[in-house]
Design a protein around this motif. Structure first.
Motif, PDB file in Angstrom:
ATOM      1  N   UNK A  22       0.816  -1.208   0.000  1.00  0.00           N
ATOM      2  CA  UNK A  22       0.000   0.000   0.000  1.00  0.00           C
ATOM      3  C   UNK A  22       0.852   1.261   0.000  1.00  0.00           C
ATOM      4  N   UNK A  23       2.135   1.098  -0.288  1.00  0.00           N
ATOM      5  CA  UNK A  23       3.042   2.242  -0.396  1.00  0.00           C
ATOM      6  C   UNK A  23       3.777   2.223  -1.726  1.00  0.00           C
ATOM      7  N   UNK A  24       3.106   1.773  -2.774  1.00  0.00           N
ATOM      8  CA  UNK A  24       3.701   1.791  -4.103  1.00  0.00           C
ATOM      9  C   UNK A  24       2.712   2.386  -5.097  1.00  0.00           C
ATOM     10  N   UNK A  25       3.259   2.989  -6.143  1.00  0.00           N
ATOM     11  CA  UNK A  25       2.410   3.543  -7.188  1.00  0.00           C
ATOM     12  C   UNK A  25       3.181   3.584  -8.501  1.00  0.00           C
ATOM     13  N   UNK A  26       2.558   3.100  -9.547  1.00  0.00           N
ATOM     14  CA  UNK A  26       3.115   3.222 -10.890  1.00  0.00           C
ATOM     15  C   UNK A  26       2.371   4.302 -11.664  1.00  0.00           C
ATOM     16  N   UNK A  27       1.027   4.241 -11.614  1.00  0.00           N
ATOM     17  CA  UNK A  27       0.261   5.160 -12.454  1.00  0.00           C
ATOM     18  C   UNK A  27      -0.976   5.730 -11.764  1.00  0.00           C
ATOM     19  N   UNK A  28      -1.224   5.364 -10.504  1.00  0.00           N
ATOM     20  CA  UNK A  28      -2.362   5.940  -9.792  1.00  0.00           C
ATOM     21  C   UNK A  28      -3.681   5.266 -10.078  1.00  0.00           C
ATOM     22  N   UNK A  29      -3.674   4.146 -10.821  1.00  0.00           N
ATOM     23  CA  UNK A  29      -4.916   3.433 -11.115  1.00  0.00           C
ATOM     24  C   UNK A  29      -5.037   2.193 -10.247  1.00  0.00           C
ATOM     25  N   UNK A  30      -6.236   1.965  -9.742  1.00  0.00           N
ATOM     26  CA  UNK A  30      -6.495   0.845  -8.837  1.00  0.00           C
ATOM     27  C   UNK A  30      -7.380  -0.193  -9.517  1.00  0.00           C
ATOM     28  N   UNK A  31      -6.952  -1.445  -9.450  1.00  0.00           N
ATOM     29  CA  UNK A  31      -7.679  -2.519 -10.112  1.00  0.00           C
ATOM     30  C   UNK A  31      -8.833  -3.047  -9.265  1.00  0.00           C
ATOM     31  N   UNK A  32      -9.553  -3.991  -9.850  1.00  0.00           N
ATOM     32  CA  UNK A  32     -10.687  -4.649  -9.200  1.00  0.00           C
ATOM     33  C   UNK A  32     -10.292  -5.985  -8.585  1.00  0.00           C
ATOM     34  N   UNK A  33      -9.042  -6.399  -8.773  1.00  0.00           N
ATOM     35  CA  UNK A  33      -8.652  -7.769  -8.446  1.00  0.00           C
ATOM     36  C   UNK A  33      -7.576  -7.905  -7.385  1.00  0.00           C
ATOM     37  N   UNK A  34      -7.039  -6.810  -6.878  1.00  0.00           N
ATOM     38  CA  UNK A  34      -5.870  -6.890  -6.016  1.00  0.00           C
ATOM     39  C   UNK A  34      -6.061  -7.792  -4.809  1.00  0.00           C
TER      40      UNK A  34
END
Length: 436
Positions: free
Chosen positions: A239-251
């Motif tokens: 919960x402290x990483x980001x590549x592009x700011x988009x959140x999936x439905x499957x994590x």
């Protein structure tokens, strides 16, 4: 207009596979894995994997953290149901498919998720003890005939190649499989093993993203202990990483402890609990950082450190805001020392404590992580721009593959590290034709 930025220069590609994929490994006792190419992926790559606990002498414990996206995929809902119905004990298998997310697929998707679990339960002689993860394109139905055939034929092993192939089987746009393992000792002197696998390169944003991962260990941990450990570790890693700011439905991030090493069970009040928590957190951070290093099109790995904050929560919100800023991320790609974009992100971050920010106390700096001297370059000092900024040194730091952005709030003692990457032309290329 100045066009001196390295944005317009060719950049040598990084051989991430050689850098980050291990050549050997040590793995927890009594776990086996299997993988197979079912034909779901058009390129014929591995696309189905299963991990199974073979320890029958002690009941396993498990926990998971899931996406906070309101539209949760069928495998997320199914895994939550399995964990809760088993009271977070006795989960002994995880089945993962790639190439199809089985998300936004309605009742059919739920039936398919349940069928996948049933097939694995039957194959391994388990009773509702299988979790499921899926990754790939949203809105497509699983090719169940191919998947069922793959589950029937899959073979298991416990060697390095078996684990590496398991990691490969869950990749989508990943450029390398993410597999790590480590060992640690507790006060009793016994050795325990942790192994972690994750996938993800895009649609990565905190509170989970297109991110799947699992941690397995042969240390016995109580059900309430493993929940607390994974919650703490996840908050400071995945919960402290980001590549592009988009959140999936499957994590989904899952942890299973099978207790195959004969020793006392670690509970929340055990003397070893804090050590275990620290070991798992550090391990999870290493695994999560591999996701950022494989960020779609990324050329830089950036640690955003927010320090001397009134609360950890404020530090995390600010670090996340900086990490998700498209303007900050494109400036990093262009190697442009535009620290005003960082300051702007700090200012619009949705911190809950207004007195946690005081612009007159704020420090911002770039830090080189290559051991060079000087390593730090102050940009803002007590809210005042550093008029003597060495632009040449700034360019050198921003040209590094690894660097840090440090923001000192000077309103408290808490801090948060966040990991992100730059935003590049290649990211647009990859995601412009993802389905093809």
């Amino acid at each position: 207009m100045k066009f001196t930025s390295s944005l317009f220069k060719a950049k040598a590609p990084i051989d991430k596979y050689s850098l980050y994929v291990p050549k050997t490994g040590v793995f927890p006792k009594k776990f086996e894995v299997g993988s197979i190419a079912t034909g779901v992926k058009k390129n014929g790559n591995l696309d189905l994997g299963i991990i199974v606990n073979r320890n029958t002498s002690r009941k396993s414990t498990s926990s998971a953290v899931f996406t906070t996206n309101r539209f949760k995929a069928a495998p997320v809902l199914k895994s939550k149901e399995v964990l809760e119905s088993n009271n977070y004990e006795g989960v002994n298998a995880i089945v993962v498919n790639s190439g199809c997310a089985n998300s936004m697929t309605g009742e059919v998707g739920m039936r398919d998720a349940e069928k996948m679990c049933d097939l694995v339960n039957n194959k391994l002689h388990l009773d509702n003890q299988t979790l499921i993860m899926s990754t790939g394109v949203i809105g497509q139905k699983l090719q169940m005939e191919k998947i069922a055939n793959g589950i029937d034929k899959i073979k298991f092993g416990s060697g390095f190649e078996d684990w590496l192939n398991m990691a490969k089987s869950i990749c989508t746009t990943d450029t390398f499989p993410k597999l790590i393992s480590s060992q640690f000792k507790l006060q009793n002197g016994k050795v325990y093993t942790l192994t972690g696998i994750s996938k993800g390169a895009g649609m990565i944003c905190p509170n989970m993203a297109t991110l799947l991962g699992y941690l397995v260990t042969d240390l016995p941990i109580s059900s309430r202990g493993i929940k607390k450990i994974l919650s703490f570790a996840g908050e400071r890693s995945f919960n402290c990483i980001s590549v592009d700011g988009d959140m999936s439905t499957n994590d989904t991030i899952c942890m299973i402890a099978n207790g195959a090493v004969e020793t006392d069970v670690v509970d929340v009040d055990s003397p070893d609990f804090e050590d275990v928590c620290k070991n798992v957190t550090s391990f999870a951070q290493q695994l999560a950082q591999l996701v950022v290093r494989d960020g779609e099109g990324a050329t830089k790995f950036v640690t955003v450190r927010v320090t001397k904050s009134k609360t950890f929560e404020d530090a995390k919100i600010i670090a996340e805001t900086i990490s998700n800023s498209s303007l900050v991320k494109t400036a990093l790609y262009g190697e442009d020392a535009n620290w005003g974009r960082i300051l702007c992100a700090v200012g619009y971050s949705k911190t809950e404590n207004y007195d946690s920010l005081d612009e007159n106390k704020l420090n911002v700096k770039f830090v080189a992580t290559d051991g060079s001297t000087p390593s730090e370059l102050p940009l803002l000092i007590n809210g005042v721009p550093n008029l003597d900024v060495d632009e040449a040194r700034a360019s050198e730091i921003l040209a590094l593959n690894d660097l840090e952005i440090v923001v000192e709030l000077n309103t408290g003692e808490e801090e948060c590290n966040f990991w992100t990457c730059d935003l590049t032309h290649e990211y647009v290329t990859i995601n412009g034709d993802y389905r093809s």
